[in-house]
Design a protein around this motif. Structure first.
Motif, mmCIF file in Angstrom:
data_model
loop_
_atom_site.group_PDB
_atom_site.id
_atom_site.type_symbol
_atom_site.label_atom_id
_atom_site.label_comp_id
_atom_site.label_asym_id
_atom_site.label_seq_id
_atom_site.Cartn_x
_atom_site.Cartn_y
_atom_site.Cartn_z
ATOM 1 N N PRO A 78 37.992 35.397 30.353
ATOM 2 C CA PRO A 78 38.819 35.743 31.519
ATOM 3 C C PRO A 78 37.950 36.233 32.678
ATOM 4 N N GLN A 79 38.572 36.236 33.859
ATOM 5 C CA GLN A 79 37.853 36.731 35.026
ATOM 6 C C GLN A 79 37.617 38.227 34.883
ATOM 7 N N ARG A 80 36.374 38.630 35.158
ATOM 8 C CA ARG A 80 36.021 40.042 35.133
ATOM 9 C C ARG A 80 34.714 40.231 35.901
ATOM 10 N N ILE A 81 34.530 41.435 36.383
ATOM 11 C CA ILE A 81 33.295 41.821 37.063
ATOM 12 C C ILE A 81 32.593 42.803 36.152
ATOM 13 N N ASN B 207 26.914 49.684 30.815
ATOM 14 C CA ASN B 207 27.681 48.710 31.587
ATOM 15 C C ASN B 207 29.080 49.234 31.875
ATOM 16 N N SER B 208 29.646 48.724 32.945
ATOM 17 C CA SER B 208 31.044 48.965 33.298
ATOM 18 C C SER B 208 31.652 47.608 33.606
ATOM 19 N N THR C 194 34.448 50.456 44.123
ATOM 20 C CA THR C 194 35.039 50.926 42.875
ATOM 21 C C THR C 194 33.920 51.367 41.939
ATOM 22 N N TYR C 195 34.089 52.540 41.323
ATOM 23 C CA TYR C 195 33.116 53.040 40.348
ATOM 24 C C TYR C 195 33.787 53.269 39.006
ATOM 25 N N GLY C 196 33.004 53.097 37.942
ATOM 26 C CA GLY C 196 33.437 53.439 36.597
ATOM 27 C C GLY C 196 33.107 54.899 36.319
ATOM 28 N N PRO C 197 33.282 55.332 35.063
ATOM 29 C CA PRO C 197 33.008 56.729 34.705
ATOM 30 C C PRO C 197 31.513 57.033 34.722
ATOM 31 N N THR C 198 31.181 58.320 34.802
ATOM 32 C CA THR C 198 29.787 58.748 34.748
ATOM 33 C C THR C 198 29.243 58.507 33.346
ATOM 34 N N LYS C 199 28.039 57.949 33.283
ATOM 35 C CA LYS C 199 27.382 57.656 32.010
ATOM 36 C C LYS C 199 26.038 58.357 31.975
#
Length: 137
Positions: A64-67, A105-106, A91-96
């Motif tokens: 599927p489509q994803r970034i 990865n996010s 857009t940001y993901g959570p802090t790692k």
């Protein structure tokens, strides 16, 4: 999840056969931008930037489509960072927490218009925000 990471790594490695020199861009907290040496992949859907302690990549995946944005830490001390992307908005993901030898990865499962450019981001606590060259489809 493991298959998704494997496919992203394979895409980045496949693109690595045709690496092109390109500018890395860093923006500090004041918003000023500076260039730094980098490496960008030859594929339009996968773009990578070499940094002093690792490599940052963005991959525009299908089916599927994803970034997906991923960072491989090759050296230096442990960091706390958010991975993200910018197109019409940021857009940001959570802090790692990322240590030497680790890959973070996010992923955003979403449809994305192909007429836009997508830039991968890593926002490291206490440092600049680094970007990949723009990926397109």
């Amino acid at each position: 999840m493991r298959r998704r990471i494997t496919l992203s790594i394979a895409a980045c490695l496949a693109a690595g056969g045709s690496l092109l020199a390109g500018p890395a861009i860093a923006a500090d907290k004041s918003g000023s931008v500076e260039s730094a040496p980098s490496v960008a992949s030859g594929s339009d859907r996968v773009k990578c930037t070499s940094m002093s302690n690792g490599q940052l990549c963005i991959s525009l995946n299908t089916s599927p489509q994803r970034i997906e944005v991923f960072y491989t830490k090759k050296g230096g001390s442990t960091i706390k960072a958010k991975l993200g992307f910018r197109s019409s908005s940021t857009t940001y993901g959570p802090t790692k927490t990322i240590s030497k030898g680790e890959r973070a990865n996010s992923t955003w499962n979403m449809s994305y218009p192909c007429g836009r450019k997508y830039v991968g981001l890593i926002k490291v606590e206490g440092q600049q925000t680094f970007e990949t060259p723009a990926a397109t489809c």
